[in-house]
Write a protein that holds these residues in place. Structure first.
Motif, PDB file in Angstrom:
ATOM      1  N   TYR A  32       0.719  -1.163  -0.019  1.00 12.95           N
ATOM      2  CA  TYR A  32       0.055  -0.076  -0.036  1.00 12.95           C
ATOM      3  C   TYR A  32       0.931   1.166   0.080  1.00 12.95           C
ATOM      4  CZ  TYR A  32      -3.625  -3.282   1.565  1.00 12.95           C
ATOM      5  OH  TYR A  32      -4.301  -4.532   1.606  1.00 12.95           O
ATOM      6  N   GLU A  33       0.188   2.357  -0.068  1.00  8.23           N
ATOM      7  CA  GLU A  33       1.117   3.633   0.106  1.00  8.23           C
ATOM      8  C   GLU A  33       2.175   3.922   1.180  1.00  8.23           C
ATOM      9  OE1 GLU A  33      -2.144   3.506   0.904  1.00  8.23           O
ATOM     10  OE2 GLU A  33      -2.834   4.827   2.204  1.00  8.23           O
ATOM     11  N   VAL A  34       3.109   4.403   0.766  1.00  7.83           N
ATOM     12  CA  VAL A  34       4.312   4.464   1.994  1.00  7.83           C
ATOM     13  C   VAL A  34       3.756   5.965   2.743  1.00  7.83           C
ATOM     14  CG1 VAL A  34       6.628   5.079   2.326  1.00  7.83           C
ATOM     15  CG2 VAL A  34       5.987   3.430   0.709  1.00  7.83           C
ATOM     16  N   LEU A  35       3.548   5.994   3.977  1.00  9.87           N
ATOM     17  CA  LEU A  35       3.242   7.128   4.581  1.00  9.87           C
ATOM     18  C   LEU A  35       4.264   7.604   5.504  1.00  9.87           C
ATOM     19  CD1 LEU A  35      -0.156   5.971   6.133  1.00  9.87           C
ATOM     20  CD2 LEU A  35       0.227   7.398   4.091  1.00  9.87           C
ATOM     21  N   ASP A  36       5.460   7.058   5.601  1.00  9.36           N
ATOM     22  CA  ASP A  36       6.307   7.872   6.728  1.00  9.36           C
ATOM     23  C   ASP A  36       7.791   6.883   6.426  1.00  9.36           C
ATOM     24  OD1 ASP A  36       7.649   9.874   8.272  1.00  9.36           O
ATOM     25  OD2 ASP A  36       6.765   8.832  10.005  1.00  9.36           O
ATOM     26  N   VAL A  37       8.952   7.733   6.685  1.00 10.08           N
ATOM     27  CA  VAL A  37      10.388   7.057   6.733  1.00 10.08           C
ATOM     28  C   VAL A  37      11.076   7.664   7.806  1.00 10.08           C
ATOM     29  CG1 VAL A  37      12.350   7.068   5.162  1.00 10.08           C
ATOM     30  CG2 VAL A  37      10.154   6.696   4.106  1.00 10.08           C
ATOM     31  N   ALA A  38      11.960   6.709   8.301  1.00 12.58           N
ATOM     32  CA  ALA A  38      12.826   7.481   9.304  1.00 12.58           C
ATOM     33  C   ALA A  38      14.286   6.863   9.021  1.00 12.58           C
ATOM     34  CB  ALA A  38      12.446   6.833  10.567  1.00 12.58           C
ATOM     35  N   LEU A  68      12.901   6.532  14.899  1.00 14.91           N
ATOM     36  CA  LEU A  68      13.929   5.670  15.547  1.00 14.91           C
ATOM     37  C   LEU A  68      14.595   6.596  16.743  1.00 14.91           C
ATOM     38  CD1 LEU A  68      16.120   4.968  12.325  1.00 14.91           C
ATOM     39  CD2 LEU A  68      14.884   3.254  13.925  1.00 14.91           C
ATOM     40  N   ASN A  69      15.076   6.030  17.849  1.00 17.48           N
ATOM     41  CA  ASN A  69      15.646   6.870  18.825  1.00 17.48           C
ATOM     42  C   ASN A  69      17.114   7.338  18.469  1.00 17.48           C
ATOM     43  OD1 ASN A  69      16.995   4.233  18.869  1.00 17.48           O
ATOM     44  ND2 ASN A  69      17.058   4.143  21.068  1.00 17.48           N
ATOM     45  N   LYS A  70      17.696   8.314  19.142  1.00 20.47           N
ATOM     46  CA  LYS A  70      18.982   8.749  18.855  1.00 20.47           C
ATOM     47  C   LYS A  70      20.094   7.784  18.196  1.00 20.47           C
ATOM     48  CE  LYS A  70      22.248  11.960  20.624  1.00 20.47           C
ATOM     49  NZ  LYS A  70      22.508  12.985  21.876  1.00 20.47           N
ATOM     50  N   ASP A  71      20.185   6.719  19.038  1.00 21.46           N
ATOM     51  CA  ASP A  71      21.196   5.619  18.522  1.00 21.46           C
ATOM     52  C   ASP A  71      20.740   4.582  17.834  1.00 21.46           C
ATOM     53  OD1 ASP A  71      19.821   4.406  20.456  1.00 21.46           O
ATOM     54  OD2 ASP A  71      21.525   3.896  21.791  1.00 21.46           O
ATOM     55  N   SER A  72      19.317   4.811  17.088  1.00 25.26           N
ATOM     56  CA  SER A  72      18.855   3.744  16.169  1.00 25.26           C
ATOM     57  C   SER A  72      18.942   2.467  16.800  1.00 25.26           C
ATOM     58  CB  SER A  72      19.420   3.913  14.931  1.00 25.26           C
ATOM     59  OG  SER A  72      19.388   5.103  14.417  1.00 25.26           O
ATOM     60  N   THR A  73      18.670   2.043  18.143  1.00 28.34           N
ATOM     61  CA  THR A  73      18.281   0.678  18.706  1.00 28.34           C
ATOM     62  C   THR A  73      16.972   0.543  18.951  1.00 28.34           C
ATOM     63  OG1 THR A  73      18.543   1.620  20.800  1.00 28.34           O
ATOM     64  CG2 THR A  73      20.597   0.968  19.937  1.00 28.34           C
ATOM     65  N   VAL A  74      16.162   1.297  18.763  1.00 24.93           N
ATOM     66  CA  VAL A  74      14.521   1.274  18.851  1.00 24.93           C
ATOM     67  C   VAL A  74      13.874   1.771  17.778  1.00 24.93           C
ATOM     68  CG1 VAL A  74      12.571   1.187  20.443  1.00 24.93           C
ATOM     69  CG2 VAL A  74      14.895   0.799  21.462  1.00 24.93           C
ATOM     70  N   ILE A  90       5.171  10.851  15.707  1.00 29.03           N
ATOM     71  CA  ILE A  90       5.846  10.272  16.688  1.00 29.03           C
ATOM     72  C   ILE A  90       7.197  11.100  16.753  1.00 29.03           C
ATOM     73  CG2 ILE A  90       7.247   8.366  17.989  1.00 29.03           C
ATOM     74  CD1 ILE A  90       5.244   6.379  16.747  1.00 29.03           C
ATOM     75  N   LEU A  91       7.718  11.783  17.663  1.00 29.51           N
ATOM     76  CA  LEU A  91       9.016  12.395  17.829  1.00 29.51           C
ATOM     77  C   LEU A  91       9.774  11.768  19.199  1.00 29.51           C
ATOM     78  CD1 LEU A  91       8.176  16.089  17.862  1.00 29.51           C
ATOM     79  CD2 LEU A  91       9.146  14.918  16.055  1.00 29.51           C
ATOM     80  N   VAL A  92      11.002  11.279  18.857  1.00 33.40           N
ATOM     81  CA  VAL A  92      11.866  10.837  20.016  1.00 33.40           C
ATOM     82  C   VAL A  92      13.036  11.733  20.554  1.00 33.40           C
ATOM     83  CG1 VAL A  92      13.048   8.754  21.028  1.00 33.40           C
ATOM     84  CG2 VAL A  92      11.404   8.612  19.149  1.00 33.40           C
ATOM     85  N   ASP A  93      12.956  12.101  21.678  1.00 31.74           N
ATOM     86  CA  ASP A  93      13.990  13.004  22.240  1.00 31.74           C
ATOM     87  C   ASP A  93      14.848  12.214  23.529  1.00 31.74           C
ATOM     88  OD1 ASP A  93      15.618  15.145  22.443  1.00 31.74           O
ATOM     89  OD2 ASP A  93      13.979  16.280  23.704  1.00 31.74           O
TER      90      ASP A  93
END
Length: 271
Positions: free
Chosen positions: A32-38, A82-88, A124-127
């Motif tokens: 289906y359509e792509v809605l978001d990319v991180a 993604l979180n800061k270190d891209s582990t989650v 979603i934002l991750v800080d």
């Protein structure tokens, strides 16, 4: 120097926006359509989500799918981060939940599912240790992972997009009553609102400039508006697209931005 786009053709593209050249296509997995990319800060991998109930983790260089994240959401996935270190990886869905996926583990189940929402999760934002999420239920929720606490600010109108100021102290929300609202993150106080654009039916992009001096927002009529952050008045408009402006990304250092629209185009704007 590069950007990624996704759309209704179910594909993701890597571009050199300065030259307008397509570098690579990522295809064959989204139904289906792509809605978001991180995108991972080291640019080695990126996550994507869309109209299906599955999110993907891709290798940028090879175009291969590294992992699939499925069987956790019941409806389409609107947003990922993604979180800061891209582990989650965090995925937010129409099923009123956020799933948290451990990228270091081969476990196929989310390590946590957050179900505090009363309607679709839109952004979603991750800080650091705080997950910030907005939804169509008209609330901004802050989940402090370290302390195990959740706080909520009620906006009162459906939120389709959300972004943070560059100092991370303020949250800008795009609401479906033809207004954008700026909130103080620490107190929950609404600092200002911005209007003049059209936003009542579709997801509309917005952000702050890299010096936090101006608010930039799209409109369902294809225009882009610039507001003075403090005064709230419209300073300038651009006839940018002929359909709704769905996303705006401002360069972190230079005076330039990218805009995407339902008209199928992405445009680079420079000073």
């Amino acid at each position: 120097n590069y950007c990624m786009t996704g759309g209704k053709d179910k594909n993701i593209y890597l571009w050199n926006p300065i030259e307008g050249n397509q570098i690579k296509a990522y295809t064959g997995y989204h139904g289906y359509e792509v809605l978001d990319v991180a995108i991972n800060p080291n640019n080695a991998q990126f996550a994507s989500c869309g109209g299906g109930r599955t999110a993907f983790l891709w290798d940028v260089a090879t175009g291969a799918v590294v992992r699939r994240f499925k069987n956790a959401h019941d409806r389409r996935i609107n947003t990922c981060a993604l979180n800061k270190d891209s582990t989650v990886l965090f995925t937010g869905s129409d099923d009123e939940s956020i799933c948290c996926w451990d990228l270091r583990s081969r476990n196929f189940k989310p390590i946590q599912k957050i179900t505090e929402f009363k309607d679709s999760v839109s952004s979603i934002l991750v800080d650091d240790e705080v997950i910030i999420a907005s939804g169509v239920d008209g609330s901004i929720r802050y989940f402090d992972v370290r302390r195990g606490q959740m706080t909520s600010d009620t906006v009162g109108e459906a939120i389709t997009t959300m972004s943070a100021s560059n100092d991370r102290q303020c949250i800008l929300c795009g609401c479906m009553d033809n207004k954008m609202r700026l909130f103080d993150r620490s107190t929950g106080e609404m600092l200002n609102s911005y209007q003049g654009h059209k936003h009542s039916q579709y997801k509309i992009g917005s952000c702050l400039t890299n010096d936090d001096a101006y608010v930039v927002g799209g409109s369902e009529n294809g225009k882009i508006y610039f507001w003075n952050l403090v005064e709230g008045d419209v300073l300038h408009t651009l006839d940018a697209h002929y359909r709704a402006v769905s996303c705006i990304a401002y360069h972190p250092k230079s005076v330039c931005m990218l805009t995407c629209s339902a008209d199928g185009t992405t445009k680079l704007w420079t000073n």
